[in-house]
Design an enzyme around this catalytic site. Structure first.
Site, PDB file in Angstrom:
ATOM      1  N   GLY A 196       0.809  -1.211   0.000  1.00 10.13           N
ATOM      2  CA  GLY A 196       0.000   0.000   0.000  1.00 10.13           C
ATOM      3  C   GLY A 196       0.840   1.258   0.000  1.00 10.13           C
ATOM      4  N   SER A 234       4.795  -5.425  -2.573  1.00 10.43           N
ATOM      5  CA  SER A 234       4.818  -3.983  -2.835  1.00 10.43           C
ATOM      6  C   SER A 234       5.564  -3.289  -1.694  1.00 10.43           C
ATOM      7  CB  SER A 234       3.398  -3.458  -3.023  1.00 10.43           C
ATOM      8  OG  SER A 234       3.399  -2.160  -3.559  1.00 10.43           O
TER       9      SER A 234
END
Length: 555
Positions: free
Chosen positions: A154, A239
């Site tokens: 995120g 991520s």
């Protein structure tokens, strides 16, 4: 064990003696050492009813569903609020009685971003330092299961553990304990200011990483209470979570906290986000504390001493959060920076870039899985949008021919592809090279499968699209649109990841053989669109070779 049902039959004396002996044996097998638990909190342990577990903060009660026992919203540190805002994680506050652990706690403070991969399923709050545990409901006396610790993505500004995509049940049904952890985001997680430095309250800057490390230490002290093996911990992230794993993999503060690592779209060379020094910056290259001053001034806090720190800690959480989100990071902003964006080079947790630590052979020596998606994200992009391939210098003409040969004819397509090559695909290969040279087994992959329901719309696997296949949560992502081919891919991907977490090797019965990375070859595991998992020569090899040459020239 499952809660014993009452019976109306009278037990014989022999039955009673046998039952007492069995309970004593189970208690002896499941008792765990204290591992430096704060005084008065008691040793973690499994209770006769294994839905009830005693850990260092107190007693918690989980729930059973489809042969999986889960505990949600379990505190691993005190709420980082009030005087604990911008402090290293503090010891958990004990509770009395049995704490129900049936619902997720708050995800960390953030501006909500609507995305299938990052949207949390609970309300955000500063009071967010909680984790969740999934394990098989049935438990053999004395067993110790491998542990998989998940760090969500995120962009360090969004996400949380409550999203349905991160449910650990599929892994638990394969004999793993899954722990998913929250960590502070945005300015709560990555922040410095002269007032914080002068207050001398402990380490500052990388509060998000401090939370992750505190959760790993919690696992070491408490996972035996869930029948987990603290010597078989696999750290996994995607991520920003993958970038976190890279920084923890190359940090001197994490030795012994995990024995295997999985990096999904986690860069691996320079800092994908952040990279500012803690202090000592210049107007042209500011440091994190100067960026903190910029933020404070934007809210009218001019002082840099104790009054400034008090004023900053008195700010409402939404003022500190502002509109930070993944979308905000992609927008150009005018004026001096007000957010450090990620890793801060503090000389303690983050010594330098992952690339430099790998070159120095300073990474934790653990087996590694690492990979990307075929149409991955490019958080960093070539210096020139007008001519992105100018990044390749003397090899620009050759690069243009290669990208055009791959069907990338428009400048925007070249820009995105070159950016993904620079920040995802080539760095993953670089990490595989470095870890292999350090003597560690490495498995390199690329996920290119696209769910059947999306095939008319997109041509490749987007960033984070592998998550429901890894976690076995396709139904949460695609519902009734899931096809048999989707399920087959989900089954193989989930099995490879589970095998690695259990054995330090992704191979297992019924799966195509996945050899370790060989620096002398270009082979990788490709999760293909139509042919399942296949070992093939990397189709991007020539492009990535040019990226590698350019990276050396720009270093």
């Amino acid at each position: 064990m499952i809660r014993a049902e009452k019976t109306e039959r009278r037990l014989t004396v022999a039955h009673l003696v046998g039952l007492i002996l069995l309970l004593l044996i189970v208690a002896a097998c499941t008792q765990s050492p204290s591992h430096n638990i704060p005084p008065g909190l008691g040793a973690p342990s499994i209770q006769p009813d294994n839905t009830v577990v005693r850990i260092e903060g107190g007693t918690i009660e989980g729930t059973v569903s489809r042969k999986v026992l889960s505990f949600k919203g379990v505190p691993f540190a005190a709420p980082p609020t009030g005087p604990y805002r911008w402090r290293a994680p503090q010891p958990v506050i004990p509770w009395t009685g049995v704490r129900k652990a049936a619902m997720f706690g708050h995800d960390c403070m953030q501006a909500i971003e609507t995305s299938a991969a990052t949207t949390p399923n609970s309300s955000p709050s500063e009071d967010c330092l909680v984790l969740n545990v999934w394990r098989p409901a049935h438990q053999e006396p004395g067993e110790r299961l491998p542990v998989l610790v998940w760090i969500h993505g995120g962009a360090y500004v969004n996400g949380g553990t409550s999203t349905p995509l991160y449910d650990g049940s599929a892994f638990a049904r394969q004999g793993l304990i899954v722990v998913s952890i929250n960590y502070r985001l945005g300015r709560f997680g990555f922040f410095a200011h002269p007032a914080l430095i002068s207050a001398n309250e402990g380490p500052i800057g990388n509060f998000g990483y401090m939370d992750q490390i505190a959760a790993l230490r919690w696992v070491q002290r408490n996972i035996a209470a869930f029948a987990g093996d603290s010597h078989q911990v696999t750290l996994i992230g995607e991520s920003a979570g993958g970038d976190s794993v890279m920084h923890l993999l190359t940090s001197p503060q994490t030795t012994g906290l995990f024995q295997r690592a999985i990096v999904m779209s986690g860069h691996g060379r320079m800092h994908a986000l952040g990279g500012y020094t803690l202090s000592g910056g210049t107007p042209q290259k500011p440091s994190a504390d100067q960026i903190g001053v910029n933020f404070a001034k934007s809210l009218g806090i001019i002082d840099t001493g104790p009054r400034a720190l008090s004023a900053l800690r008195d700010l409402p959480a939404d003022k500190i959060c502002g509109d930070l989100s993944t979308s905000w990071l992609l927008r150009s902003t005018l004026g001096p920076p007000t957010y450090a964006k990620g890793a801060i080079v503090d000389g303690s947790i983050v010594i330098t870039s992952p690339e430099e630590m790998l070159r120095r052979k300073k990474a934790n020596k653990v087996p590694l899985m690492i990979g990307t998606t075929s149409q991955d994200l490019s958080p960093a992009v070539p210096p020139s949008a007008k001519d992105p391939l100018a990044y390749f210098g003397l090899n620009t003409k050759q690069a243009r021919a290669l990208y055009k040969a791959d069907g990338l004819l428009m400048p925007n397509d070249m820009y995105a592809a070159a950016g993904a090559d620079m920040t995802m695909h080539e760095p993953a290969r670089f990490v595989a090279h470095q870890m292999t040279q350090a003597g560690m087994p490495v498995w390199l992959y690329r996920f290119s499968y696209v769910a059947d329901s999306l095939r008319p719309k997109i041509r490749g696997a987007a960033h984070a699209s592998e998550l429901p296949f890894v976690f076995g949560t396709l139904l949460a992502r695609y519902g009734e649109a899931v096809t048999e081919r989707d399920r087959r891919t989900e089954s193989s991907v989930n099995a490879y990841f589970a095998n690695f977490a259990k054995h330090g090797d992704p191979n297992g019965a019924g799966l195509p053989t996945w050899p370790t990375f060989d620096p002398g070859r270009s082979d990788l595991m490709m999760f293909t669109m139509d042919n399942g998992p296949v070992i093939i020569p990397d189709p991007l090899k020539e492009r990535l070779d040019l990226v590698e040459q350019a990276a050396k020239a720009w270093r």
